[in-house]
Every structure is written in C-alpha cells, then in structure tokens.
Design a protein around this motif. Structure first.
Motif, PDB file in Angstrom:
ATOM      1  N   ALA A 217      -8.571 -20.631  29.817  1.00 36.91           N
ATOM      2  CA  ALA A 217      -7.511 -19.820  29.215  1.00 36.91           C
ATOM      3  C   ALA A 217      -6.461 -20.701  28.547  1.00 36.91           C
ATOM      4  O   ALA A 217      -5.984 -20.402  27.441  1.00 36.91           O
ATOM      5  N   ALA A 218      -6.107 -21.791  29.216  1.00 41.02           N
ATOM      6  CA  ALA A 218      -5.120 -22.710  28.632  1.00 41.02           C
ATOM      7  C   ALA A 218      -5.650 -23.348  27.361  1.00 41.02           C
ATOM      8  O   ALA A 218      -4.912 -23.504  26.374  1.00 41.02           O
ATOM      9  N   LEU A 219      -6.930 -23.692  27.350  1.00 41.87           N
ATOM     10  CA  LEU A 219      -7.520 -24.300  26.151  1.00 41.87           C
ATOM     11  C   LEU A 219      -7.569 -23.291  25.000  1.00 41.87           C
ATOM     12  O   LEU A 219      -7.313 -23.648  23.846  1.00 41.87           O
TER      13      LEU A 219
ATOM     14  N   LEU B  84      -3.298 -15.076  35.603  1.00 41.14           N
ATOM     15  CA  LEU B  84      -3.578 -16.371  34.963  1.00 41.14           C
ATOM     16  C   LEU B  84      -2.595 -16.691  33.841  1.00 41.14           C
ATOM     17  O   LEU B  84      -2.511 -17.839  33.401  1.00 41.14           O
ATOM     18  N   ALA B  85      -1.851 -15.668  33.386  1.00 44.21           N
ATOM     19  CA  ALA B  85      -1.051 -15.850  32.166  1.00 44.21           C
ATOM     20  C   ALA B  85      -0.015 -16.966  32.314  1.00 44.21           C
ATOM     21  O   ALA B  85       0.027 -17.893  31.485  1.00 44.21           O
ATOM     22  N   LEU B  86       0.826 -16.893  33.336  1.00 46.83           N
ATOM     23  CA  LEU B  86       1.886 -17.903  33.456  1.00 46.83           C
ATOM     24  C   LEU B  86       1.336 -19.309  33.755  1.00 46.83           C
ATOM     25  O   LEU B  86       1.789 -20.281  33.123  1.00 46.83           O
ATOM     26  N   PRO B  87       0.378 -19.470  34.680  1.00 47.09           N
ATOM     27  CA  PRO B  87      -0.182 -20.822  34.850  1.00 47.09           C
ATOM     28  C   PRO B  87      -0.842 -21.352  33.580  1.00 47.09           C
ATOM     29  O   PRO B  87      -0.723 -22.542  33.267  1.00 47.09           O
ATOM     30  N   ALA B  88      -1.535 -20.471  32.841  1.00 42.57           N
ATOM     31  CA  ALA B  88      -2.198 -20.931  31.611  1.00 42.57           C
ATOM     32  C   ALA B  88      -1.175 -21.348  30.563  1.00 42.57           C
ATOM     33  O   ALA B  88      -1.341 -22.374  29.892  1.00 42.57           O
ATOM     34  N   LEU B  89      -0.097 -20.575  30.418  1.00 48.71           N
ATOM     35  CA  LEU B  89       0.945 -20.950  29.458  1.00 48.71           C
ATOM     36  C   LEU B  89       1.653 -22.236  29.886  1.00 48.71           C
ATOM     37  O   LEU B  89       2.038 -23.050  29.041  1.00 48.71           O
TER      38      LEU B  89
END
Length: 312
Positions: free
Chosen positions: A103-105, A179-184
């Motif tokens: 997700a981060a990528l 997952l949104a905040l850790p990914a950002l």
C-alpha cells in the motif's frame, strides 16, 4: 561473465555479507534470551543451564553456520522465548507487512513522479514551494509524520482510527482503513526522498536541446514527458524504485510499532527487546533478501529500459 550471471553472483555475495553483519550485530546485543527468561531472579547456575539448553554457549562460528544452514533449508529454528518455530511466526505476520509495504509503495510511486515533475517543470511560482516541501518531507522522521497524520486525519477529521489493531484472523486487505495511516506514514517521507533524487535526472533531460526543440514546436508537457523524458529516466527510476522498496520494508518496523499493527516489524521490535535472536535474525535476513531481490531486478531491467546503460 554475462550480465545476468554477474548480477546473480553480486546478489549472492550481498546476502552472505548481510547474513554475517546481522548475525554479528545480534550476537553483540547486551544480554540474551536466558536473561529475559530468568527475569533478573535466576541464579548463575540457572542462567548457565538455560544458555546450554538454547545453544547459546556454543562457539560463535558454529552458531552462525547452524543458523545459516537452517535459513537455507527453510528451518531457521525456534523462538528462544516461546519455543514456536520461527518460520511459523514469520508466516503469520508476513501478510500484514506485505500488505502495508504494498500500500505504501502504491502511494509513494505516483507521488514521487508527481513531485519530481512539479519541482522542475511545474508552474514557476510553485516550484520553490514544491522543492521546499520535498526537502522538508525527506527530512521529517516517520514518528513526526505519524503524529501529524493522527492529529489531522484521525483526531480532527475522524477519517481513520488512530491505532491499527487488526481483529484476530482478519486479513489486512479487508481493512484498508486500518492500513491507511501506517501506509501514509511510510509513503510520504519515501515519496519526498525519491523526488529529491529523481528531480535532478528529470531536470537534466529537460535541459537537452531536443527537448527544448520539442517545447518550441508546441508539444504538450504530457507528450514531452512520455516521448522524451520517460525513456531517459526509466533506468534510474527503476533503481530508485528498488531503493524505495527497501526503505519501505525497513520502515515497517517503526510504522507497525507506532500504530499497533501486528506485522513483521512489530515482531522484530518485540524480539529485540526479549533478545529472541533466531526471530530477529530471520526477520532481518528476510528484509535484506527483499532489498537484494529488488536491486537484482533493477540491475537486470535497467539496461533493457535504457540501452546506452548496457554498454560497458
């Protein structure tokens, strides 16, 4: 020696070097799992017995060879604290970390391209602001980014939960809100860092005479970017992608710990605190393997993307 063979040999040597460094670093940690299990109340005789049971009293090179053979055969041993197989612990957590890094990528790659292009070819009034944003974003620690995101997107707007504790047995991809905040947290500094490296390559291409000529002929920025800039920066961008992937995998330890996400990074941090050496070593060598695999893929793909780079 063919290029592919050289890349394979180089990747193998890198992994061996990484395994030596990882093993020596874990061996140099103060204390060990026997101390953690003793809880500070065990006698010297009890600690010696625990170390003998765990094999910690063997010579260093014997422990390294045993661990390396276990890694190569897919059996890296058992946890010194829980006794559970390390492979099982890693398999249980790997899905969360893969989903988070993916997700981060997915966020950082297009953001890197957009920031890089805007920094060198955007409206003149915005270039200074974009360049300042890139420098600030690349310099910010992930903990600061996480705190800002929680304050902004969770506390102020209520879009996402401030912690990311997955319900037991639920796959991470079914809870993108968690997952949104850790990914950002991972993606924003990574995109700024990537843009800081890529903008120079884009600026070099834009300064070339044939690109100037294309601008004078009235071609649109999109056409210039796709026809002239993209082929020239594809090779360095591929290598940059491998570096970003390595940074994202390494950064999952921080993001997972900050948001309570039970992935490999959180497992690594917990294992370090209890001196659970087999777990630490296995997670670390897995992360190193991901980075080396990314660099190998970039080294083999880059000459095909930019034929001039294939020349010796």
């Amino acid at each position: 020696m063919p290029r592919l063979a050289r890349a394979l040999v180089r990747s193998g040597l890198l992994l061996i070097a990484a395994s030596v460094v990882i093993f020596l670093c874990t061996a140099a940690l103060p204390g060990d799992a026997a101390d953690a299990l003793g809880g500070g109340r065990a006698t010297p005789e009890e600690l010696a017995r625990l170390r003998a049971e765990q094999g910690l009293d063997r010579p260093l090179h014997i422990r390294y060879l045993d661990w390396l053979s276990g890694v190569l055969t897919g059996e890296p041993g058992a946890s010194l604290i829980t006794g559970r197989p390390v492979a099982e612990l890693v398999a249980q957590r790997a899905g969360v970390t893969v989903a988070l890094a993916g997700a981060a990528l997915a966020v950082s790659v297009p953001l890197t391209a957009a920031l890089s292009w805007a920094a060198v070819s955007g409206p003149r009034r915005l270039r200074s602001a974009v360049n300042a944003l890139i420098v600030a974003g690349a310099a910010l620690p992930q903990a600061v980014v996480a705190a800002a995101l929680v304050a902004w997107l969770s506390a102020a707007w209520g879009w996402f939960p401030p912690v990311s504790m997955l319900p037991a047995g639920e796959p991470p991809w079914r809870r993108p809100d968690l997952l949104a905040l850790p990914a950002l947290t991972l993606a924003l500094p990574a995109a700024a860092y990537g843009a800081a490296l890529l903008r120079g390559a884009i600026a070099d291409v834009l300064a070339r005479p044939y690109v100037r000529d294309a601008e004078l002929r009235g071609l649109s920025p999109v056409t210039i970017g796709l026809r002239y800039v993209l082929p020239m920066v594809a090779a360095p961008a591929t290598r940059l992608l491998a570096v970003l992937l390595g940074g994202l995998v390494a950064g999952t330890a921080v993001a997972e710990t900050l948001f309570g996400l039970a992935g490999l990074g959180e497992l690594l941090v917990t294992a370090i605190s209890t001196r659970d050496v087999p777990v630490v070593q296995s997670v670390a060598i897995l992360a190193a393997a991901v980075v080396v695999a990314g660099l190998f893929a970039a080294d083999t793909a880059a000459p095909r993307l930019h034929p001039k780079a294939a020349r010796p």
